[in-house]
Scaffold this motif. Structure first.
Motif, PDB file in Angstrom:
ATOM      1  N   SER A 114      15.710   3.523 -25.975  1.00  0.00           N
ATOM      2  CA  SER A 114      16.303   2.472 -26.799  1.00  0.00           C
ATOM      3  C   SER A 114      15.782   2.520 -28.232  1.00  0.00           C
ATOM      4  N   LEU A 115      14.493   2.875 -28.403  1.00  0.00           N
ATOM      5  CA  LEU A 115      13.933   2.934 -29.748  1.00  0.00           C
ATOM      6  C   LEU A 115      14.438   4.151 -30.523  1.00  0.00           C
ATOM      7  N   ALA A 116      14.900   5.176 -29.801  1.00  0.00           N
ATOM      8  CA  ALA A 116      15.491   6.330 -30.474  1.00  0.00           C
ATOM      9  C   ALA A 116      16.964   6.099 -30.784  1.00  0.00           C
ATOM     10  N   GLY A 117      17.530   5.020 -30.270  1.00  0.00           N
ATOM     11  CA  GLY A 117      18.942   4.722 -30.462  1.00  0.00           C
ATOM     12  C   GLY A 117      19.188   3.606 -31.456  1.00  0.00           C
ATOM     13  N   GLU A 118      20.026   2.641 -31.066  1.00  0.00           N
ATOM     14  CA  GLU A 118      20.477   1.596 -31.982  1.00  0.00           C
ATOM     15  C   GLU A 118      19.580   0.368 -32.020  1.00  0.00           C
ATOM     16  N   LEU A 119      18.594   0.283 -31.131  1.00  0.00           N
ATOM     17  CA  LEU A 119      17.787  -0.934 -31.072  1.00  0.00           C
ATOM     18  C   LEU A 119      17.078  -1.243 -32.389  1.00  0.00           C
ATOM     19  N   PRO A 120      16.413  -0.278 -33.055  1.00  0.00           N
ATOM     20  CA  PRO A 120      15.772  -0.626 -34.331  1.00  0.00           C
ATOM     21  C   PRO A 120      16.741  -1.221 -35.345  1.00  0.00           C
ATOM     22  N   ALA A 121      17.943  -0.666 -35.435  1.00  0.00           N
ATOM     23  CA  ALA A 121      18.929  -1.205 -36.374  1.00  0.00           C
ATOM     24  C   ALA A 121      19.350  -2.615 -35.967  1.00  0.00           C
ATOM     25  N   ASP A 122      19.494  -2.849 -34.662  1.00  0.00           N
ATOM     26  CA  ASP A 122      19.846  -4.195 -34.201  1.00  0.00           C
ATOM     27  C   ASP A 122      18.744  -5.195 -34.531  1.00  0.00           C
ATOM     28  N   ILE A 123      17.486  -4.768 -34.389  1.00  0.00           N
ATOM     29  CA  ILE A 123      16.368  -5.661 -34.733  1.00  0.00           C
ATOM     30  C   ILE A 123      16.415  -6.014 -36.213  1.00  0.00           C
ATOM     31  N   MET A 124      16.622  -5.032 -37.065  1.00  0.00           N
ATOM     32  CA  MET A 124      16.633  -5.298 -38.501  1.00  0.00           C
ATOM     33  C   MET A 124      17.822  -6.150 -38.912  1.00  0.00           C
ATOM     34  N   ARG A 125      18.967  -5.962 -38.267  1.00  0.00           N
ATOM     35  CA  ARG A 125      20.110  -6.834 -38.573  1.00  0.00           C
ATOM     36  C   ARG A 125      19.818  -8.266 -38.148  1.00  0.00           C
ATOM     37  N   PHE A 126      19.140  -8.425 -37.024  1.00  0.00           N
ATOM     38  CA  PHE A 126      18.777  -9.772 -36.559  1.00  0.00           C
ATOM     39  C   PHE A 126      17.845 -10.443 -37.558  1.00  0.00           C
ATOM     40  N   ARG A 127      16.868  -9.702 -38.056  1.00  0.00           N
ATOM     41  CA  ARG A 127      15.877 -10.298 -38.946  1.00  0.00           C
ATOM     42  C   ARG A 127      16.388 -10.469 -40.367  1.00  0.00           C
ATOM     43  N   ALA A 128      17.478  -9.813 -40.718  1.00  0.00           N
ATOM     44  CA  ALA A 128      17.992  -9.906 -42.086  1.00  0.00           C
ATOM     45  C   ALA A 128      18.281 -11.346 -42.475  1.00  0.00           C
ATOM     46  N   ASP A 129      18.801 -12.126 -41.547  1.00  0.00           N
ATOM     47  CA  ASP A 129      19.112 -13.526 -41.820  1.00  0.00           C
ATOM     48  C   ASP A 129      18.091 -14.474 -41.218  1.00  0.00           C
ATOM     49  N   ARG A 130      17.034 -13.906 -40.628  1.00  0.00           N
ATOM     50  CA  ARG A 130      16.028 -14.748 -39.959  1.00  0.00           C
ATOM     51  C   ARG A 130      14.637 -14.188 -40.284  1.00  0.00           C
ATOM     52  N   SER A 131      14.301 -14.163 -41.544  1.00  0.00           N
ATOM     53  CA  SER A 131      13.050 -13.538 -41.968  1.00  0.00           C
ATOM     54  C   SER A 131      11.822 -14.258 -41.422  1.00  0.00           C
ATOM     55  N   GLN A 132      11.994 -15.493 -40.971  1.00  0.00           N
ATOM     56  CA  GLN A 132      10.853 -16.240 -40.439  1.00  0.00           C
ATOM     57  C   GLN A 132      10.556 -15.899 -38.980  1.00  0.00           C
ATOM     58  N   ILE A 133      11.414 -15.078 -38.364  1.00  0.00           N
ATOM     59  CA  ILE A 133      11.184 -14.675 -36.983  1.00  0.00           C
ATOM     60  C   ILE A 133      10.574 -13.274 -36.974  1.00  0.00           C
ATOM     61  N   GLU A 134       9.466 -13.132 -36.285  1.00  0.00           N
ATOM     62  CA  GLU A 134       8.833 -11.831 -36.117  1.00  0.00           C
ATOM     63  C   GLU A 134       9.223 -11.251 -34.758  1.00  0.00           C
ATOM     64  N   VAL A 135       9.498  -9.966 -34.718  1.00  0.00           N
ATOM     65  CA  VAL A 135       9.780  -9.266 -33.466  1.00  0.00           C
ATOM     66  C   VAL A 135       8.675  -8.232 -33.282  1.00  0.00           C
ATOM     67  N   ASP A 136       7.761  -8.523 -32.368  1.00  0.00           N
ATOM     68  CA  ASP A 136       6.663  -7.596 -32.077  1.00  0.00           C
ATOM     69  C   ASP A 136       7.126  -6.613 -31.009  1.00  0.00           C
ATOM     70  N   VAL A 137       7.201  -5.332 -31.366  1.00  0.00           N
ATOM     71  CA  VAL A 137       7.761  -4.303 -30.489  1.00  0.00           C
ATOM     72  C   VAL A 137       6.640  -3.439 -29.934  1.00  0.00           C
ATOM     73  N   GLU A 138       6.700  -3.203 -28.637  1.00  0.00           N
ATOM     74  CA  GLU A 138       5.754  -2.279 -28.005  1.00  0.00           C
ATOM     75  C   GLU A 138       6.534  -1.325 -27.115  1.00  0.00           C
ATOM     76  N   GLU A 139       6.304  -0.028 -27.297  1.00  0.00           N
ATOM     77  CA  GLU A 139       6.989   0.963 -26.468  1.00  0.00           C
ATOM     78  C   GLU A 139       6.299   1.075 -25.114  1.00  0.00           C
ATOM     79  N   ARG A 140       7.081   1.037 -24.059  1.00  0.00           N
ATOM     80  CA  ARG A 140       6.580   1.245 -22.703  1.00  0.00           C
ATOM     81  C   ARG A 140       7.597   2.102 -21.945  1.00  0.00           C
ATOM     82  N   VAL A 141       7.178   2.676 -20.839  1.00  0.00           N
ATOM     83  CA  VAL A 141       8.125   3.357 -19.968  1.00  0.00           C
ATOM     84  C   VAL A 141       8.930   2.306 -19.213  1.00  0.00           C
ATOM     85  N   THR A 142      10.100   2.719 -18.738  1.00  0.00           N
ATOM     86  CA  THR A 142      11.045   1.755 -18.173  1.00  0.00           C
ATOM     87  C   THR A 142      10.462   0.912 -17.035  1.00  0.00           C
TER      88      THR A 142
END
Length: 310
Positions: A114-142
């Motif tokens: 997911s991190l190699a795909g569209e998820l990072p872009a989706d996170i940044m689009r989410f935060r574009a209008d919600r700069s007060q929300i932090e998204v802490d991301v940690e990579e794990r195996v499924t």
């Protein structure tokens, strides 16, 4: 509890409104102008400041022909009062933000796919209008992602279908295709598509043993009634591509890496034909209704983004 000294009345809590009117008087230089700014009658401002002086038992203002000026005690109070009112305003904004779902920290576990795909872009689009929300991301195996969400270590997980998500609410996210990644000169590099079994004569470069897809490869080799030789196990699909380019074997990676990797590394991507080669990833939560408002908004955003992408 501390007690007032004998002969002295107990000091009541300071009134923020009186403090604000006191500061307004200092800033405007007179009670009349402060009253006009705060939309209140001058006598009410004067009464508030007199009560404040009585409560603190010190004069705060010197009233004269040049207007109202702070006494030394008034200057000290003004210094603390400005910090106090600023802190209260920040507190009110933050609390309003929580109510409206525009503030918070979202704990997200995500797979390498997911991190190699569209998820990072989706996170940044989410935060574009919600700069007060932090998204802490940690990579794990499924498997660890679903386990972590189940155990409350994260609010949201994004991972493939290649592991059990029993006990969780899951929502379809994005479907992706898997492809063989081969050295440019490999005999299969110009095929339009191949089954996974065709790769088993070569050394393989795969993700770590605890990844969700490792079991899929085990099962596919058993169905083909053959064994496979894994030359290297790595932590990312990018590394799989790099090692294939350097001649260490062949691998299986998401087809969406093709544009970035074929030219840069001189490798070729050939789609797989196996039934499992077009998996879907999921957004997983324990209970959507019990999520913090910010996390609910994030899950809703991911679902909408996936729906728009088809």
């Amino acid at each position: 509890m501390p007690r007032a000294c004998e002969g002295q009345p107990a000091m009541r809590d300071l009134d923020p409104i009186s403090i604000r009117l006191f500061l307004a008087t200092l800033e405007e230089g007179s009670i009349a102008r402060a009253a006009a700014r705060e939309s209140i009658v001058p006598s009410a401002v004067s009464k508030r400041i007199s009560d404040l002086e009585a409560q603190l038992r010190v004069p705060l203002l010197e009233r004269g022909a040049k207007g109202a000026q702070a006494t030394p005690a008034g200057q000290a109070l003004a210094h603390h009062a400005r910090h106090l009112l600023q802190s209260m305003e920040r507190m009110q904004r933050e609390m309003a933000g929580y109510v409206e779902g525009v503030r918070g920290v979202i704990r997200l576990l995500a797979s390498v796919t997911s991190l190699a795909g569209e998820l990072p872009a989706d996170i940044m689009r989410f935060r574009a209008d919600r700069s007060q929300i932090e998204v802490d991301v940690e990579e794990r195996v499924t498997p660890a992602i679903y386990r972590g969400v189940r155990e409350g270590l994260a609010d949201v997980g994004v991972a493939s279908e290649f592991a059990s998500h029993e006990g969780l609410q899951v929502f379809p996210y994005r479907r992706y295709a898997l492809a063989a990644v081969l050295p440019a000169g490999h005999a299969l590099a110009r095929e339009p598509a191949i089954p996974y079994a065709d790769l088993l004569d070569d050394d393989l470069v795969e993700l770590s043993r605890d990844s969700g897809i490792a079991q899929v490869f085990d099962d596919a080799a058993r169905e083909a009634r053959t064994s496979r030789t894994v030359r290297a196990r790595v932590s990312s699909f990018e590394t799989v591509c790099t090692l294939v380019a350097r001649g260490m074997g062949v691998g299986v990676v998401p087809l969406y890496l093709k544009a970035a990797k074929e030219r840069a590394l001189d490798v070729r991507f050939v789609p797989l034909t196996d039934a499992w080669s077009q998996p879907r990833s999921f957004v997983a939560v324990r209970d959507f209704d019990a999520l913090p408002v910010a996390a609910q908004a994030f899950v809703t955003h991911l679902r909408a983004s996936a729906a728009a992408a088809g």
